[in-house]
Motif scaffolding. Structure first.
Motif, PDB file in Angstrom:
ATOM      1  N   LEU A  27      17.220 -19.864 -27.621  1.00 62.21           N
ATOM      2  CA  LEU A  27      16.103 -18.977 -27.955  1.00 62.21           C
ATOM      3  C   LEU A  27      15.099 -19.047 -26.816  1.00 62.21           C
ATOM      4  O   LEU A  27      14.586 -20.118 -26.489  1.00 62.21           O
ATOM      5  CB  LEU A  27      15.444 -19.417 -29.261  1.00 62.21           C
ATOM      6  CG  LEU A  27      14.182 -18.650 -29.661  1.00 62.21           C
ATOM      7  CD1 LEU A  27      14.500 -17.187 -29.971  1.00 62.21           C
ATOM      8  CD2 LEU A  27      13.498 -19.317 -30.858  1.00 62.21           C
ATOM      9  N   SER A  87      14.627 -14.534 -39.172  1.00 63.42           N
ATOM     10  CA  SER A  87      15.111 -15.700 -38.426  1.00 63.42           C
ATOM     11  C   SER A  87      16.599 -15.935 -38.679  1.00 63.42           C
ATOM     12  O   SER A  87      17.318 -16.411 -37.789  1.00 63.42           O
ATOM     13  CB  SER A  87      14.310 -16.951 -38.814  1.00 63.42           C
ATOM     14  OG  SER A  87      12.971 -16.844 -38.387  1.00 63.42           O
ATOM     15  N   VAL A  90      18.515 -14.001 -36.179  1.00 58.39           N
ATOM     16  CA  VAL A  90      18.470 -14.617 -34.853  1.00 58.39           C
ATOM     17  C   VAL A  90      19.381 -15.836 -34.799  1.00 58.39           C
ATOM     18  O   VAL A  90      20.145 -16.031 -33.832  1.00 58.39           O
ATOM     19  CB  VAL A  90      17.033 -15.007 -34.489  1.00 58.39           C
ATOM     20  CG1 VAL A  90      16.991 -15.777 -33.171  1.00 58.39           C
ATOM     21  CG2 VAL A  90      16.148 -13.757 -34.395  1.00 58.39           C
ATOM     22  N   LEU A  94      22.469 -16.775 -32.288  1.00 60.37           N
ATOM     23  CA  LEU A  94      22.544 -18.030 -31.537  1.00 60.37           C
ATOM     24  C   LEU A  94      23.855 -18.756 -31.835  1.00 60.37           C
ATOM     25  O   LEU A  94      24.467 -19.345 -30.939  1.00 60.37           O
ATOM     26  CB  LEU A  94      21.342 -18.918 -31.871  1.00 60.37           C
ATOM     27  CG  LEU A  94      19.964 -18.399 -31.447  1.00 60.37           C
ATOM     28  CD1 LEU A  94      18.871 -19.352 -31.923  1.00 60.37           C
ATOM     29  CD2 LEU A  94      19.880 -18.208 -29.934  1.00 60.37           C
ATOM     30  N   VAL A 100      18.927 -15.112 -27.041  1.00 66.92           N
ATOM     31  CA  VAL A 100      17.993 -14.255 -27.778  1.00 66.92           C
ATOM     32  C   VAL A 100      16.583 -14.549 -27.278  1.00 66.92           C
ATOM     33  O   VAL A 100      16.159 -15.716 -27.228  1.00 66.92           O
ATOM     34  CB  VAL A 100      18.071 -14.492 -29.303  1.00 66.92           C
ATOM     35  CG1 VAL A 100      17.085 -13.572 -30.025  1.00 66.92           C
ATOM     36  CG2 VAL A 100      19.488 -14.265 -29.808  1.00 66.92           C
ATOM     37  N   TYR A 102      12.452 -13.936 -27.782  1.00 65.56           N
ATOM     38  CA  TYR A 102      11.449 -13.514 -28.769  1.00 65.56           C
ATOM     39  C   TYR A 102      10.154 -13.186 -28.046  1.00 65.56           C
ATOM     40  O   TYR A 102       9.657 -13.967 -27.233  1.00 65.56           O
ATOM     41  CB  TYR A 102      11.171 -14.581 -29.832  1.00 65.56           C
ATOM     42  CG  TYR A 102      10.127 -14.052 -30.796  1.00 65.56           C
ATOM     43  CD1 TYR A 102      10.462 -13.060 -31.715  1.00 65.56           C
ATOM     44  CD2 TYR A 102       8.804 -14.461 -30.735  1.00 65.56           C
ATOM     45  CE1 TYR A 102       9.509 -12.508 -32.552  1.00 65.56           C
ATOM     46  CE2 TYR A 102       7.850 -13.921 -31.572  1.00 65.56           C
ATOM     47  CZ  TYR A 102       8.200 -12.942 -32.479  1.00 65.56           C
ATOM     48  OH  TYR A 102       7.251 -12.376 -33.292  1.00 65.56           O
ATOM     49  N   ALA A 122      15.066 -22.703 -35.246  1.00 66.52           N
ATOM     50  CA  ALA A 122      16.062 -22.805 -34.182  1.00 66.52           C
ATOM     51  C   ALA A 122      16.237 -24.256 -33.737  1.00 66.52           C
ATOM     52  O   ALA A 122      17.357 -24.731 -33.562  1.00 66.52           O
ATOM     53  CB  ALA A 122      15.653 -21.925 -33.000  1.00 66.52           C
ATOM     54  N   TYR A 127      19.566 -25.677 -31.816  1.00 58.71           N
ATOM     55  CA  TYR A 127      19.617 -24.775 -30.671  1.00 58.71           C
ATOM     56  C   TYR A 127      18.491 -25.091 -29.696  1.00 58.71           C
ATOM     57  O   TYR A 127      17.401 -25.539 -30.085  1.00 58.71           O
ATOM     58  CB  TYR A 127      19.523 -23.316 -31.118  1.00 58.71           C
ATOM     59  CG  TYR A 127      20.673 -22.911 -31.999  1.00 58.71           C
ATOM     60  CD1 TYR A 127      21.971 -22.818 -31.494  1.00 58.71           C
ATOM     61  CD2 TYR A 127      20.475 -22.650 -33.354  1.00 58.71           C
ATOM     62  CE1 TYR A 127      23.033 -22.472 -32.304  1.00 58.71           C
ATOM     63  CE2 TYR A 127      21.531 -22.293 -34.170  1.00 58.71           C
ATOM     64  CZ  TYR A 127      22.807 -22.216 -33.647  1.00 58.71           C
ATOM     65  OH  TYR A 127      23.862 -21.880 -34.448  1.00 58.71           O
ATOM     66  N   VAL A 129      15.436 -24.324 -27.276  1.00 58.24           N
ATOM     67  CA  VAL A 129      14.334 -23.364 -27.180  1.00 58.24           C
ATOM     68  C   VAL A 129      13.744 -23.482 -25.781  1.00 58.24           C
ATOM     69  O   VAL A 129      13.333 -24.573 -25.364  1.00 58.24           O
ATOM     70  CB  VAL A 129      13.254 -23.625 -28.242  1.00 58.24           C
ATOM     71  CG1 VAL A 129      12.078 -22.666 -28.050  1.00 58.24           C
ATOM     72  CG2 VAL A 129      13.828 -23.486 -29.647  1.00 58.24           C
TER      73      VAL A 129
END
Length: 314
Positions: A27, A87, A90, A94, A100, A102, A122, A127, A129
Motif C-alpha cells: 500500500l 478497505s 484494497v 494486495l 495500490v 491511496y 493493511a 502488508y 505500507v
C-alpha cells in the motif's frame, strides 16, 4: 508541472524516481498537492504510474488529477463513510500482489483525511505500507508562522499540537476550544470559511493577547498569511470580504515564555495584574491575567496576595 506534456512528465518522474524498488503487495500512501499542482513530487507521480489501482477519497477529484498526469487507473472510492468496507477491496488487491496507492483529496492522507483505517488494516494483515511524503497544510502553516520551534518554558521542548477541525457547535466545541487554548505548544486548527468568523471571535474573547497566524488558501494564487493578536483578528477579517473565502489553517502560537524575575513574574505581567486588581476581585483578576499572559495561575495568585498585603495599611 503543467508546462510538460504528460508523457514527458511521466518520463521525468521515472528518470528521477525509477531507481528505487517499488514492490507489489504494498500500500503506497501518497501525499497530493494542497492547492498548487506544481508541488506534486516526481516520486509520487512515478508511483501512481506504477500502481495497479488507486484508492481515493473522492473519485471525481482524484480522477481529475489522474487525467492531468495522463494516467488511467482503476479508482476505488474510500472515504470516511465507507473506509472499513472499501478497505476490504484494497486488501483483496494486495492479496493478489498488486500495488495500490491511496490518495486523499489534498495533502497527506491519514492525518485529518481518511486513510488511517486502511493503513492500520493493511499493516495488521501483514502488508507493507510505503509512505510518500509531500504537501501538508499543517506543516506549511507552521513553517509560515515561525513558531513551532520556539518553546523555552521549563520542561517544554520544541513541537506542536494538531487538532484539525473543532466540533461544529455546542458544548463539545466550547470544551475543545478551551483545551486548545490551554496547550502550551503551538497548536494548529482547521476551519471552514463559513465558521472562521465565529472561531476568531471566540479566540478574541477567550485569549485576546494570544498571537495567531491565519493561513488562507495555502499554495494557491490568492494565498494569504497574516499574524496578529487574537483580539485584532475579527476586525482584520471584516475589513475585506475576500479574507473569508477558502479553507483556513489557524496557528495558535505557543504560550509566551515566562521569564522569572525576583518575584517570579515578568514586570509587564505584574503591571497587568496590578491594573486588573484595581477593577476586579482578586480571583477574577488572577484568572484574567493568566488567560491574557499565559503565566502560571498559581504564581499570579501568590503575587496578587503579596501585592494586596503590601497595599493594606499596617
Amino acid at each position: 508541472m503543467s508546462a510538460l506534456p504528460s508523457s514527458s512528465l511521466l518520463s521525468a518522474a521515472a528518470a528521477a524516481a525509477g531507481g528505487q524498488t517499488y514492490p507489489g503487495a504494498t500500500l503506497y500512501v501518497v501525499a497530493t498537492p494542497i492547492g498548487n499542482l506544481a508541488d506534486f513530487s516526481l516520486r509520487a507521480i512515478h508511483v501512481l504510474a506504477l500502481a495497479d489501482a488507486v484508492a481515493c477519497e473522492d473519485t471525481r477529484v482524484s480522477g481529475g488529477l489522474m487525467r492531468h498526469l495522463g494516467l488511467d487507473k482503476p479508482l476505488i472510492a474510500l472515504h470516511e463513510h465507507n473506509e472499513h468496507s472499501a478497505s476490504d477491496k484494497v486488501l483483496g488487491r494486495l492479496a493478489a500482489g498488486e500495488r495500490v496507492a491511496y490518495v486523499s483529496d489534498a495533502g497527506t492522507p491519514a492525518i485529518s483525511d481518511p486513510g488511517a483505517v486502511l493503513v492500520a488494516r493493511a499493516r495488521a494483515a501483514g502488508y507493507r505500507v510505503m509512505p510518500l511524503p509531500g504537501a501538508s497544510s499543517v506543516v506549511t502553516a507552521l513553517s509560515a508562522a515561525g513558531d513551532a520551534g520556539q518553546h523555552d518554558q521549563p520542561g517544554q521542548g520544541a513541537g506542536f499540537v494538531f487538532l484539525g477541525f473543532l466540533p461544529a457547535k455546542g458544548q463539545d466545541r466550547a470544551q475543545a476550544l478551551q483545551a486548545a487554548l490551554q496547550q502550551p505548544l503551538s497548536t494548529v486548527l482547521f476551519e471552514a470559511p463559513h465558521r472562521i468568523e465565529a472561531l476568531v471571535a471566540e479566540l478574541a474573547e477567550h485569549a485576546p493577547a494570544r498571537l495567531i497566524t491565519l493561513c488562507r488558501e495555502l499554495t494557491k494564487q490568492f494565498e494569504q498569511i497574516h499574524t496578529l493578536p487574537a483580539a485584532e483578528a475579527p476586525a482584520w477579517l471584516a475589513a475585506d470580504a475576500q479574507r473569508l473565502r477558502g479553507e483556513f489553517a489557524v496557528v495558535l502560537h505557543a504560550q509566551p515564555k515566562v521569564e522569572a524575575d525576583t518575584d517570579g513574574l515578568p514586570a509587564a505581567v505584574e503591571r497587568q495584574l496590578v491594573i486588573l486588581m484595581r477593577e476586579l476581585p482578586l480571583k477574577q483578576a488572577v484568572a484574567l491575567a493568566a488567560e491574557l499572559s499565559g503565566s502560571p495561575r498559581n504564581a499570579l495568585y501568590q503575587r496578587a496576595l503579596a501585592l494586596r498585603a503590601q497595599s493594606e495599611p499596617d
